[in-house]
Design a protein around this motif. Structure first.
Motif, PDB file in Angstrom:
ATOM      1  N   ARG A   1      15.088   4.921   7.109  1.00 24.15           N
ATOM      2  CA  ARG A   1      15.685   5.930   8.221  1.00 24.15           C
ATOM      3  C   ARG A   1      16.899   6.198   7.870  1.00 24.15           C
ATOM      4  O   ARG A   1      17.426   7.420   8.239  1.00 24.15           O
ATOM      5  CB  ARG A   1      15.588   5.038   9.606  1.00 24.15           C
ATOM      6  N   VAL A   2      17.833   5.487   7.550  1.00 22.47           N
ATOM      7  CA  VAL A   2      19.284   5.884   7.344  1.00 22.47           C
ATOM      8  C   VAL A   2      19.555   6.568   5.946  1.00 22.47           C
ATOM      9  O   VAL A   2      19.885   7.462   5.837  1.00 22.47           O
ATOM     10  CB  VAL A   2      19.986   4.689   7.367  1.00 22.47           C
ATOM     11  N   LEU A   3      18.702   5.922   4.847  1.00 20.78           N
ATOM     12  CA  LEU A   3      19.193   6.330   3.423  1.00 20.78           C
ATOM     13  C   LEU A   3      18.175   7.725   2.900  1.00 20.78           C
ATOM     14  O   LEU A   3      18.319   8.293   1.928  1.00 20.78           O
ATOM     15  CB  LEU A   3      18.926   5.204   2.616  1.00 20.78           C
ATOM     16  N   ASP A   4      17.079   7.656   3.651  1.00 24.16           N
ATOM     17  CA  ASP A   4      15.968   8.481   3.347  1.00 24.16           C
ATOM     18  C   ASP A   4      15.772   8.636   1.700  1.00 24.16           C
ATOM     19  O   ASP A   4      15.403   9.456   1.058  1.00 24.16           O
ATOM     20  CB  ASP A   4      16.593  10.070   3.614  1.00 24.16           C
ATOM     21  N   ARG A   5      15.561   7.289   1.174  1.00 16.88           N
ATOM     22  CA  ARG A   5      15.258   6.853  -0.185  1.00 16.88           C
ATOM     23  C   ARG A   5      13.966   6.145  -0.031  1.00 16.88           C
ATOM     24  O   ARG A   5      13.827   5.250   0.898  1.00 16.88           O
ATOM     25  CB  ARG A   5      16.392   6.141  -0.927  1.00 16.88           C
ATOM     26  N   GLU A   6      13.362   5.985  -1.180  1.00  8.54           N
ATOM     27  CA  GLU A   6      12.023   5.166  -1.325  1.00  8.54           C
ATOM     28  C   GLU A   6      12.551   3.591  -1.184  1.00  8.54           C
ATOM     29  O   GLU A   6      13.516   3.211  -1.712  1.00  8.54           O
ATOM     30  CB  GLU A   6      11.284   5.350  -2.511  1.00  8.54           C
ATOM     31  N   VAL A   7      11.939   2.928  -0.261  1.00 10.85           N
ATOM     32  CA  VAL A   7      12.206   1.517  -0.027  1.00 10.85           C
ATOM     33  C   VAL A   7      10.966   0.956  -0.399  1.00 10.85           C
ATOM     34  O   VAL A   7       9.895   1.123   0.170  1.00 10.85           O
ATOM     35  CB  VAL A   7      12.876   1.145   1.223  1.00 10.85           C
ATOM     36  N   ARG A   8      11.036  -0.479  -1.054  1.00  6.31           N
ATOM     37  CA  ARG A   8       9.876  -1.146  -1.082  1.00  6.31           C
ATOM     38  C   ARG A   8      10.134  -2.719  -0.626  1.00  6.31           C
ATOM     39  O   ARG A   8      11.329  -3.059  -0.808  1.00  6.31           O
ATOM     40  CB  ARG A   8       9.363  -1.137  -2.394  1.00  6.31           C
ATOM     41  N   CYS A   9       9.053  -3.265  -0.229  1.00 12.29           N
ATOM     42  CA  CYS A   9       9.331  -4.915   0.209  1.00 12.29           C
ATOM     43  C   CYS A   9       7.962  -5.605  -0.026  1.00 12.29           C
ATOM     44  O   CYS A   9       6.850  -4.569   0.005  1.00 12.29           O
ATOM     45  CB  CYS A   9       9.911  -4.949   1.509  1.00 12.29           C
ATOM     46  N   SER A  10       8.157  -6.766  -0.045  1.00 14.33           N
ATOM     47  CA  SER A  10       6.735  -7.615   0.109  1.00 14.33           C
ATOM     48  C   SER A  10       6.256  -7.579   1.256  1.00 14.33           C
ATOM     49  O   SER A  10       6.941  -7.600   2.451  1.00 14.33           O
ATOM     50  CB  SER A  10       7.142  -8.932  -0.315  1.00 14.33           C
ATOM     51  N   PRO A  11       4.855  -7.611   1.448  1.00 16.69           N
ATOM     52  CA  PRO A  11       4.071  -7.876   2.799  1.00 16.69           C
ATOM     53  C   PRO A  11       4.144  -9.144   3.349  1.00 16.69           C
ATOM     54  O   PRO A  11       4.021  -9.450   4.356  1.00 16.69           O
ATOM     55  CB  PRO A  11       2.773  -7.475   2.339  1.00 16.69           C
ATOM     56  N   GLY A  12       4.895 -10.091   2.578  1.00 18.19           N
ATOM     57  CA  GLY A  12       4.934 -11.576   2.920  1.00 18.19           C
ATOM     58  C   GLY A  12       3.654 -12.247   3.011  1.00 18.19           C
ATOM     59  O   GLY A  12       3.778 -13.381   3.455  1.00 18.19           O
ATOM     60  N   ASP A  13       2.618 -11.684   2.536  1.00 15.17           N
ATOM     61  CA  ASP A  13       1.281 -12.344   2.351  1.00 15.17           C
ATOM     62  C   ASP A  13       1.161 -13.200   0.936  1.00 15.17           C
ATOM     63  O   ASP A  13      -0.106 -13.734   0.887  1.00 15.17           O
ATOM     64  CB  ASP A  13       0.303 -12.108   3.036  1.00 15.17           C
ATOM     65  N   TRP A  14       1.842 -12.743  -0.045  1.00 14.86           N
ATOM     66  CA  TRP A  14       1.668 -13.323  -1.096  1.00 14.86           C
ATOM     67  C   TRP A  14       1.992 -14.456  -1.556  1.00 14.86           C
ATOM     68  O   TRP A  14       3.054 -15.036  -0.794  1.00 14.86           O
ATOM     69  CB  TRP A  14       2.378 -12.350  -2.323  1.00 14.86           C
ATOM     70  N   GLN A  15       1.257 -15.196  -2.193  1.00 20.45           N
ATOM     71  CA  GLN A  15       1.408 -16.898  -2.476  1.00 20.45           C
ATOM     72  C   GLN A  15       1.786 -17.114  -3.996  1.00 20.45           C
ATOM     73  O   GLN A  15       0.951 -16.495  -4.622  1.00 20.45           O
ATOM     74  CB  GLN A  15       0.626 -17.587  -1.755  1.00 20.45           C
TER      75      GLN A  15
END
Length: 124
Positions: A86-100
């Motif tokens: 919302r602030v940077l207007d650049r592509e952001v990625r993150c883990s969904p949290g369900d990978w083991q």
């Protein structure tokens, strides 16, 4: 201790400090030079947190942003990524949290937030 990690594409000098200065009560981060690891600190309420930037992550176009502390402004990587987007207007990625550990890497999906919306994608 809570830790959050997001990846921001094509980050420019001052982007992270500009974003976090509106989210934290106090910020000590000099991200004017992104040629190496950048370490900083901040406060959220009475809690101190650590901030580390790792430029050149995942094919050199992304910077890993790691926030660590007892209490952070967000409860998940995705909430943190939404704030940055919302602030940077650049592509952001993150883990969904369900990978083991042990799951096949080729099946690993990441949240990608950009002008197309929020989607789970394979990194490449």
């Amino acid at each position: 201790m809570q830790d959050l990690e997001i990846y921001i594409r094509d980050l420019e000098s001052g982007d992270v400090s500009g974003w976090l200065s509106g989210q934290l009560d106090h910020l000590e981060l000099n991200d004017s030079d992104l040629n190496g690891v950048v370490k900083g600190a901040g406060r959220y309420g009475s809690e101190r947190l650590r901030i580390t930037l790792y430029p050149g992550a995942f094919g050199k176009r992304f910077t890993s942003v790691v926030l660590e502390g007892e209490r952070l402004p967000w409860h998940s990587d995705l909430e943190c990524a939404r704030s940055a987007w919302r602030v940077l207007d650049r592509e952001v990625r993150c883990s969904p949290g369900d990978w083991q550990e042990g799951d096949p890497v080729e099946d690993e999906k990441w949240w990608r937030l950009d002008h197309r919306g929020e989607q789970k994608v394979v990194w490449n």
